[in-house]
Design an enzyme around this catalytic site. Sequence first.
Site, PDB file in Angstrom:
ATOM      1  CG  HIS A   7      -0.451   0.113   2.588  1.00  0.00           C
ATOM      2  ND1 HIS A   7      -0.039  -1.131   3.293  1.00  0.00           N
ATOM      3  CD2 HIS A   7       0.041   1.151   3.308  1.00  0.00           C
ATOM      4  CE1 HIS A   7       0.424  -0.843   4.408  1.00  0.00           C
ATOM      5  NE2 HIS A   7       0.618   0.490   4.571  1.00  0.00           N
ATOM      6  CG  HIS A  79       3.970   4.439   5.453  1.00  0.00           C
ATOM      7  ND1 HIS A  79       3.059   5.137   6.297  1.00  0.00           N
ATOM      8  CD2 HIS A  79       3.522   3.281   5.269  1.00  0.00           C
ATOM      9  CE1 HIS A  79       2.223   4.201   6.672  1.00  0.00           C
ATOM     10  NE2 HIS A  79       2.254   2.969   5.967  1.00  0.00           N
ATOM     11  CD  GLU A 130       3.458  -0.501   7.359  1.00  0.00           C
ATOM     12  OE1 GLU A 130       2.831   0.426   6.475  1.00  0.00           O
ATOM     13  OE2 GLU A 130       2.771  -1.172   8.286  1.00  0.00           O
TER      14      GLU A 130
HETATM   15 CO    CO Z   1       1.062   1.295   6.337  1.00  0.00          CO
END
Ligand code: CO
Length: 134
Positions: A7, A79, A130
Amino acid sequence: MIGRLNHVAIAVKDLAKASAVYKNALGAKVGPALAQPEHGVTVVFIELPNTKIELLEPLGEGSPIAKFLEKSPDGGIHHVCYEVDDIIAARDQLKSQGARVLGDGTPKIGAHGKPVLFLHPKDFCGTLVELEQV
Ligand code: CO
């Protein structure tokens, strides 16, 4: 080492407004708002055919995205999340190359119920990364 883009997370001040933009203007499949007090955010997931967008709104005192929104009041990309098969192996390999892992380096359970870690933006082209074990 990294796999799919899981994502892209976008920090916003007003989750309802941001959700409406994705739903109405962009015609996306927008999920419900989910409070995640342990992460200091409320999250909305948007399913795209090839990945997800995660809208993040600050929740409670000392939210990790509060400072970001002070600098970027209109919101912005916070992020990117890449999938890995083995988060411990990925962490150890990155650390051995000098990359900085945020926090104490122990994976936490992230927004999708899977272990995640964050990597220092200074080591990754100015982008908070991440890693999520899938
Ligand atoms: Co995230």
